[in-house]
Design a protein around this motif. Sequence first.
Motif, short mmCIF file in Angstrom:
data_model
loop_
_atom_site.label_atom_id
_atom_site.label_comp_id
_atom_site.label_asym_id
_atom_site.label_seq_id
_atom_site.Cartn_x
_atom_site.Cartn_y
_atom_site.Cartn_z
N ASP A 1 0.82 -1.22 0.00
CA ASP A 1 0.00 0.00 0.00
C ASP A 1 0.85 1.26 0.00
O ASP A 1 0.31 2.37 0.01
N LEU A 2 2.17 1.10 0.01
CA LEU A 2 3.05 2.26 0.17
C LEU A 2 3.78 2.67 -1.10
O LEU A 2 4.89 3.20 -1.04
N LYS B 1 3.17 -1.36 9.17
CA LYS B 1 3.96 -0.35 8.47
C LYS B 1 3.06 0.74 7.92
O LYS B 1 3.54 1.76 7.44
N THR B 2 1.75 0.52 7.91
CA THR B 2 0.85 1.46 7.25
C THR B 2 -0.04 2.23 8.22
O THR B 2 -0.35 3.39 8.00
N TYR C 1 -8.60 5.66 5.24
CA TYR C 1 -7.33 4.97 5.01
C TYR C 1 -6.66 5.48 3.74
O TYR C 1 -5.46 5.76 3.74
N LEU D 1 -3.06 7.20 3.35
CA LEU D 1 -1.99 6.65 2.51
C LEU D 1 -1.41 7.72 1.59
O LEU D 1 -0.20 7.76 1.38
N THR E 1 2.44 8.33 1.92
CA THR E 1 3.37 7.98 0.84
C THR E 1 4.05 9.23 0.28
O THR E 1 5.21 9.18 -0.12
#
Lengths: 475, 475
Positions: free
Chosen positions: B289-290, B317-318, B365, B369, B373
């Motif tokens: 997702d990153l 991590k997210t 979410y 992100l 990111t």
Amino acid sequence: MVEIMNLYQQVADELRDLIKQGTYRPGDKLPSIRQLATTRKISIATVQRALEELELRGLVEAKPKSGFYVNMPVGEAKILKTPILPMVPKSIKIHEFASQIFHQCDASNVINLGITYPAAHYFPEKILQQIAAKVVKTRIAEVVEVHFSAGNQELRDVLAKRLNEAGCLLNADDLIVTNGCLEGLALCLRAVAKPGDTVAIESPGFVGLFQLIESLGYKALEIPCHPTDGLSLEALELALEQWNIKAVAIVPTFSNPLGTNMPVENRKRLVEMLAAQSIPLIEDDLLSDLAFDGSRTKPCKAFDKKGLVLYCSSASKTIASGMRVGWIAPGAFYKEVSYFKTFTNISAPNITQIMIAEFLKSGKYERHLRYFTARLAQQMYRFQQAIEKYFPQGTRISRPKGGCILWVDLPQPFDGLKLFEHAIKKGIAIIPGQLTSATNKFNHCIRLNCACDPEVDIEKTIQNLAQMVNELLNN
Amino acid sequence: MVEIMNLYQQVADELRDLIKQGTYRPGDKLPSIRQLATTRKISIATVQRALEELELRGLVEAKPKSGFYVNMPVGEAKILKTPILPMVPKSIKIHEFASQIFHQCDASNVINLGITYPAAHYFPEKILQQIAAKVVKTRIAEVVEVHFSAGNQELRDVLAKRLNEAGCLLNADDLIVTNGCLEGLALCLRAVAKPGDTVAIESPGFVGLFQLIESLGYKALEIPCHPTDGLSLEALELALEQWNIKAVAIVPTFSNPLGTNMPVENRKRLVEMLAAQSIPLIEDDLLSDLAFDGSRTKPCKAFDKKGLVLYCSSASKTIASGMRVGWIAPGAFYKEVSYFKTFTNISAPNITQIMIAEFLKSGKYERHLRYFTARLAQQMYRFQQAIEKYFPQGTRISRPKGGCILWVDLPQPFDGLKLFEHAIKKGIAIIPGQLTSATNKFNHCIRLNCACDPEVDIEKTIQNLAQMVNELLNN
């Protein structure tokens, strides 16, 4: 941890002692409330509160328009016998079967007398809610971030303090936080043995331990138990001469399923016996805060001079099963246990650790335990009474002094598994003796969880079970 | 999961595409803000926002009093080479050493460029706080009670939905919730192999995987990696002919430490190649997702027809590392993984599972992100620029398109461990190449975590590191 005891509790304790000493015997009527208040120079309300406390603990019973009577001790004539077992290390193949049974016990429409997690009702929801709200509000940064540590420092500090009070000389750095007690047992088993090795355990024993032993590829050596004192040290001594035992893993306090409480002198002797041969002892102590009379037997860990006792416990039976917070004092095996913990899941989540720490520090834990154990005692007593009343002649039942597990030994031949199969169809879950041993010696027994939802009509449920028992016996 | 894109994002994407297509080349000045606003008939504020977005992503740079310029692609001339490795299965002995290094990285007074958990700053604290407060207020009964299940239903539902969108045909019943991704990897490794077996992994590879392999008594076979495409399929093919490989375990998306992203056609070929020999593939997908550009490469699991791909991921991590929520889609190994999960710790805590489920369902979410990111890309770019500027001639660096890990290949002879030892004394933690392989082929490399606290002065820190590097090279 010092607590000021309320006056009503003092009075309840005095009356309890009088009953224990035989001043008042089973069936005797206690002095009236007015008499008790006058002779003791206390208020009627205090006496009433004290009698309620005794009633909760199952020691007395109120009879309408008559007064309070001392209860008959339950199952006095029906004490369990020490079983005789052939002691041979065995590979275990119980998991698949056990797993099927547990999943049926966990169904939402079932009266759960099977799995021994207390119903949510007994947990201190309101206080945990308050604590959680505060943690979320003030400590969210800690909640989101992970650290490579043995667990939350605050939690380890308060646990170390409690363990010190229980007689264990250790500090926060000796503790590792786990995701529940089962994880702790798994880590300790991995730290002390390897596949193919033999671990001595109680017989009948804790099904989770059998499953762990199976999942690790170890062998189990089942050691017979005394009906009230737990693991037979004589049998263990014999086994140690015969077999190469890598570790001993037991539940000394309110064992599963027998509910035994190993006397403190036995604990000391056990630790010394194993220390002499440098054999590690894994001590599962998760029920020791649940004595009905508030007492606490010193754990084996208190006698550990060589660091050979790996102590495991958790908050899952006392505070909240769904938070999965446990801990280990692994003694000399700290490094190994820490290693396996890191490569199991690094660490436990922070939010649950902080919540348990705050609850233990709040001073409300002791009050919760008093409430909880009183209810557990009452539940246990009701189960015992109903079994006495409805189960067939020749049934023997355990008489635990704490915890929530009742063991019922039915007249042979009887098949606990058949009872499970009948009962689950009628919405009642129990654990058949088949899950407590690989020897088939306990197939005629069943294990009951007395900490079921308080809305369960115990008398009716046991009456239903008894009917099924009788049908099976007559077929 | 549908999201309406803001106008400024559309403009940023258009400009990004123009840069990618070469309309604007490195060093070129972009049209002025006024020009862009006029030609596109949009507001100056929107153009400014779009340019800020491009700046965050490291694509353009503002020069005072001049305008926006297209950045030089970093390290174009310094691309990594595919290493040549002797492929022999090896027992691993890395843990004790790795553990010492991690504990030093985790100290509070250290700039953490070592451990690859993003600093708490990047996590959505405020939203998690709101969600947690609501969960605590309205769902405390669920928080305190445990169930024998594969994990919270709500969480498994939303995860299944997301995985479907990523091309994986599966539903909630195919998922098992874990305490973080490392637990997932451990459970999968236990499900597919036994002590003594060989598992093929990337080289250089993820240190946690090496440690897991060591803790389980397996052997690691290190397969060389292409500098941008990840695992060399040719090398794996060769290895499969030579050795009895029980499983392959890799990080196809933003691999650790190389940051490679395996092309989708390679993923398909890999799954087919392994399926032909019925070899399971453990896919660690925790960074997918990153991606800096918001894209998502289909996971290997999307090509899994035989259930041989065991997919692992997590929210560590997210969303929040401290909540320890991960998940597995174990395919045909569901039963085995479920078995080992039960005897690891029964289940994950409820509160953290519910929090992650609520966050994923909130629609916030995707927004998080985008923010996250963009910041990661900016951090990564700053690290790359500083290394270009200060590190010695001959240094090669990776150019990941997502995640937070940078790989630095220093001119040989060089000792990454010596740099670690010097740097940690000055309060800077890095991971030496020694932790990424058992072959000693990467001892001259270092791994950097770019998701360090945003307060860290990257230029100064890299300048300090570069000084130590030069001192070591000149000694």
